[in-house]
Design a protein around this motif. Structure first.
Motif, mmCIF file in Angstrom:
data_model
loop_
_atom_site.group_PDB
_atom_site.id
_atom_site.type_symbol
_atom_site.label_atom_id
_atom_site.label_comp_id
_atom_site.label_asym_id
_atom_site.label_seq_id
_atom_site.Cartn_x
_atom_site.Cartn_y
_atom_site.Cartn_z
ATOM 1 N N LEU A 137 30.532 27.954 24.261
ATOM 2 C CA LEU A 137 30.831 27.029 23.619
ATOM 3 C C LEU A 137 30.310 25.508 23.923
ATOM 4 C CD1 LEU A 137 34.839 27.631 24.006
ATOM 5 C CD2 LEU A 137 33.392 28.318 22.166
ATOM 6 N N VAL A 138 30.274 24.882 22.924
ATOM 7 C CA VAL A 138 29.451 23.513 22.931
ATOM 8 C C VAL A 138 30.515 22.364 22.230
ATOM 9 C CG1 VAL A 138 27.580 21.949 22.296
ATOM 10 C CG2 VAL A 138 27.304 24.588 22.361
ATOM 11 N N PHE A 139 30.705 21.353 23.199
ATOM 12 C CA PHE A 139 31.716 20.499 22.734
ATOM 13 C C PHE A 139 31.571 19.154 23.513
ATOM 14 C CE2 PHE A 139 33.599 23.259 26.107
ATOM 15 C CZ PHE A 139 33.675 22.344 27.055
ATOM 16 N N GLY A 140 32.211 18.111 22.615
ATOM 17 C CA GLY A 140 32.113 16.894 23.121
ATOM 18 C C GLY A 140 33.222 16.496 23.848
ATOM 19 N N HIS A 141 33.451 15.150 24.257
ATOM 20 C CA HIS A 141 34.622 14.636 25.020
ATOM 21 C C HIS A 141 36.186 14.820 24.159
ATOM 22 C CE1 HIS A 141 34.493 10.715 22.535
ATOM 23 N NE2 HIS A 141 33.240 11.071 22.896
ATOM 24 N N GLN A 142 37.040 14.768 25.186
ATOM 25 C CA GLN A 142 38.559 14.550 24.379
ATOM 26 C C GLN A 142 38.516 13.146 23.507
ATOM 27 O OE1 GLN A 142 41.141 14.157 27.816
ATOM 28 N NE2 GLN A 142 40.340 15.918 28.694
ATOM 29 N N ASN A 143 39.808 13.152 22.662
ATOM 30 C CA ASN A 143 39.536 12.266 21.663
ATOM 31 C C ASN A 143 38.597 11.963 20.870
ATOM 32 O OD1 ASN A 143 42.490 11.691 22.339
ATOM 33 N ND2 ASN A 143 41.345 10.505 24.102
ATOM 34 N N PRO A 144 37.880 13.193 20.390
ATOM 35 C CA PRO A 144 36.593 13.087 19.685
ATOM 36 C C PRO A 144 36.249 11.855 18.937
ATOM 37 C CG PRO A 144 37.569 14.700 18.837
ATOM 38 C CD PRO A 144 38.512 14.318 19.871
ATOM 39 N N ASP A 145 34.874 11.332 18.928
ATOM 40 C CA ASP A 145 34.496 10.565 17.924
ATOM 41 C C ASP A 145 33.324 11.287 17.215
ATOM 42 O OD1 ASP A 145 32.471 10.732 19.648
ATOM 43 O OD2 ASP A 145 32.499 8.420 20.558
ATOM 44 N N THR A 146 32.769 10.610 16.224
ATOM 45 C CA THR A 146 31.451 11.282 15.550
ATOM 46 C C THR A 146 30.610 11.762 16.209
ATOM 47 O OG1 THR A 146 32.319 9.723 13.477
ATOM 48 C CG2 THR A 146 30.330 10.937 13.379
ATOM 49 N N ASP A 147 30.028 11.128 17.212
ATOM 50 C CA ASP A 147 28.961 11.724 18.244
ATOM 51 C C ASP A 147 29.655 12.769 18.929
ATOM 52 O OD1 ASP A 147 26.542 11.516 19.548
ATOM 53 O OD2 ASP A 147 27.178 10.267 20.940
ATOM 54 N N ALA A 148 30.676 12.824 19.436
ATOM 55 C CA ALA A 148 31.151 13.955 20.065
ATOM 56 C C ALA A 148 31.154 15.243 19.238
ATOM 57 C CB ALA A 148 32.713 13.835 20.696
ATOM 58 N N ILE A 149 31.629 15.012 18.148
ATOM 59 C CA ILE A 149 31.618 16.155 17.057
ATOM 60 C C ILE A 149 30.598 16.525 16.380
ATOM 61 C CG2 ILE A 149 32.621 16.842 14.855
ATOM 62 C CD1 ILE A 149 35.417 16.167 15.960
ATOM 63 N N GLY A 150 29.872 15.393 15.824
ATOM 64 C CA GLY A 150 28.432 15.552 15.242
ATOM 65 C C GLY A 150 27.403 16.179 16.160
ATOM 66 N N GLU A 153 32.442 31.932 29.699
ATOM 67 C CA GLU A 153 32.233 31.851 31.049
ATOM 68 C C GLU A 153 31.489 30.530 31.126
ATOM 69 O OE1 GLU A 153 30.610 35.092 32.946
ATOM 70 O OE2 GLU A 153 32.652 36.352 32.697
ATOM 71 N N LYS A 154 30.757 30.133 30.032
ATOM 72 C CA LYS A 154 29.697 29.259 30.005
ATOM 73 C C LYS A 154 29.962 28.222 28.770
ATOM 74 C CE LYS A 154 26.103 31.952 32.108
ATOM 75 N NZ LYS A 154 24.837 32.728 31.822
ATOM 76 N N VAL A 155 29.616 26.946 29.056
ATOM 77 C CA VAL A 155 29.698 25.914 28.150
ATOM 78 C C VAL A 155 28.370 24.966 28.132
ATOM 79 C CG1 VAL A 155 32.312 26.234 28.335
ATOM 80 C CG2 VAL A 155 31.165 24.220 29.652
ATOM 81 N N MET A 156 28.406 24.253 27.124
ATOM 82 C CA MET A 156 27.364 22.961 27.098
ATOM 83 C C MET A 156 28.233 21.868 26.616
ATOM 84 S SD MET A 156 24.451 25.112 25.001
ATOM 85 C CE MET A 156 23.936 26.717 25.272
ATOM 86 N N LEU A 157 27.936 20.835 27.408
ATOM 87 C CA LEU A 157 28.409 19.555 26.947
ATOM 88 C C LEU A 157 27.725 18.633 26.248
ATOM 89 C CD1 LEU A 157 30.399 18.760 30.502
ATOM 90 C CD2 LEU A 157 31.106 20.381 28.551
ATOM 91 N N VAL A 158 28.283 17.681 25.353
ATOM 92 C CA VAL A 158 27.503 16.697 24.630
ATOM 93 C C VAL A 158 28.436 15.403 24.743
ATOM 94 C CG1 VAL A 158 26.125 18.121 23.080
ATOM 95 C CG2 VAL A 158 28.429 17.142 22.288
ATOM 96 N N ASP A 159 27.729 14.392 24.917
ATOM 97 C CA ASP A 159 28.406 12.832 24.743
ATOM 98 C C ASP A 159 29.353 12.694 25.665
ATOM 99 O OD1 ASP A 159 28.489 10.600 23.429
ATOM 100 O OD2 ASP A 159 30.205 11.100 22.425
ATOM 101 N N HIS A 160 29.265 13.589 27.021
ATOM 102 C CA HIS A 160 30.220 12.910 28.194
ATOM 103 C C HIS A 160 29.604 14.101 29.192
ATOM 104 C CE1 HIS A 160 31.989 16.950 26.945
ATOM 105 N NE2 HIS A 160 32.856 16.696 28.053
ATOM 106 N N ASN A 161 30.157 13.659 30.434
ATOM 107 C CA ASN A 161 29.885 14.321 31.646
ATOM 108 C C ASN A 161 31.081 14.463 32.586
ATOM 109 O OD1 ASN A 161 29.158 12.504 34.111
ATOM 110 N ND2 ASN A 161 28.245 11.808 32.128
ATOM 111 N N GLU A 162 31.550 13.491 32.559
ATOM 112 C CA GLU A 162 32.970 13.299 33.273
ATOM 113 C C GLU A 162 33.954 14.217 33.175
ATOM 114 O OE1 GLU A 162 34.135 9.065 34.117
ATOM 115 O OE2 GLU A 162 32.310 8.323 33.200
#
Ligand SMILES: [Mn+2]
Ligand SMILES: [Mn+2]
Ligand SMILES: [Mn+2]
Ligand SMILES: [Mn+2]
Lengths: 198, 198
Positions: free
Chosen positions: B5-18, B69-78
């Protein structure tokens, strides 16, 4: 431009020293003002590689904040493996191939990690990305780093990327990498036998 | 290949989703098996951009370990900004433009951070690096992300890289970015006024 220091981890290996030299050269080409330094004297293997390609051992530093405000890390990110006063300087760039652990920043930075056998393999990609020509001696020290970290492409961490980098770097450095690689690794084993004897 | 799965942060903004949509597309082209998901519903601005370029809102997940089991993160790391059970999955890739904080891994991974205005600006560079053609709708959602994060290239975080990406992406998306950008930002301000009224 304000000077920055580039260095690898404590108890430096050929990747820590060789990739610091290669990154400093690249960043200076890109307009930064950097100096490659080391957190310790080169081991016998690294000394062999430096001599082979005509480099002096980088200056050894104990602390960084006494001379610069900003630093660039290669081949490590964990603060306990870094310069003793890493918390007193700003890390602006990291190029590494290890897990990320206890590495925290207050500001955004450039950070490139890839799961390959050696940081010099990533560095090889950065030279290509920025279209900076790799001088023969820099190719030689990067080649030496990959040979060291991957045990001449035999370690389980070796990837296709490492193999390709070794082939292209050996060509630029104008060495037979299998012959040179055995010499380099042998130079490193001398220290082990010597230590045991002492 | 095992799905990630690939996802951005909680309370997503346009960068997180786009950028999640753009990274999933890129990684699938490179041979991975990924799905872009989100950690919340799109806000009004993001919904406007998704609709404009013909995307459905990504599926919202509450946890990840129940399906991959594996994920990819965008627009966040914390970790505190990530999926609730981030400690139960392996992060294999991160693309981000924020400081690094409390992000620890047990294994090497791909991590690319650059100090630019938007993750989609970095993503634009990755498409170029891997020589993957950017489809018109992906260009549109990446453009929308940069417009959002840089407030139409006016925020103090805006870099030359963001400006160049916006120009090239607008061309591929076939939109006048200044006209579209104002519409997009205006769609976002609706939610602010509405919330105040509520
Ligand atoms: Mn090392
Ligand atoms: Mn290494
Ligand atoms: Mn964001
Ligand atoms: Mn962002």
């Amino acid at each position: 431009m304000e000077k920055e220091l580039v260095f690898g981890h404590q108890n430096p290996d050929t990747d820590a020293i060789g990739t610091a030299i290669a990154y400093s050269y690249l960043q200076n080409k890109l307009g930064y003002n950097t100096e490659a330094v080391a957190l310790g004297e080169p081991n016998d293997e690294t000394a062999f590689a430096l001599k082979k390609f005509g480099f002096e051992a980088p200056r050894v530093i104990k602390t960084a904040a006494n001379e610069v405000e900003k630093v660039m890390l290669v081949d490590h990110n964990e603060p306990q493996q870094s310069v003793s006063d890493i918390d007193k300087v700003t890390v602006t760039h990291v190029v590494d191939h290890h897990r990320i652990m206890n590495f925290n920043t207050s500001m955004p930075l450039f950070y490139l990690a890839e799961p390959v056998g050696c940081t010099s393999t990533i560095m090889f990609g950065l030279y290509k990305h920025f279209k900076v020509e790799i001088p023969q001696n820099i190719a030689g020290i990067m080649l030496s780093a990959i040979i060291s970290d991957t045990l001449l492409l035999k370690s389980p961490t070796t990837t296709e990327r490492d193999k390709k980098a070794v082939q292209e770097l050996a060509e630029i450095a104008n060495v037979d990498y299998e012959k040179y690689g055995l010499e380099e690794l042998k130079a490193g084993t001398n220290i082990a036998s010597k230590s045991e004897e002492e």
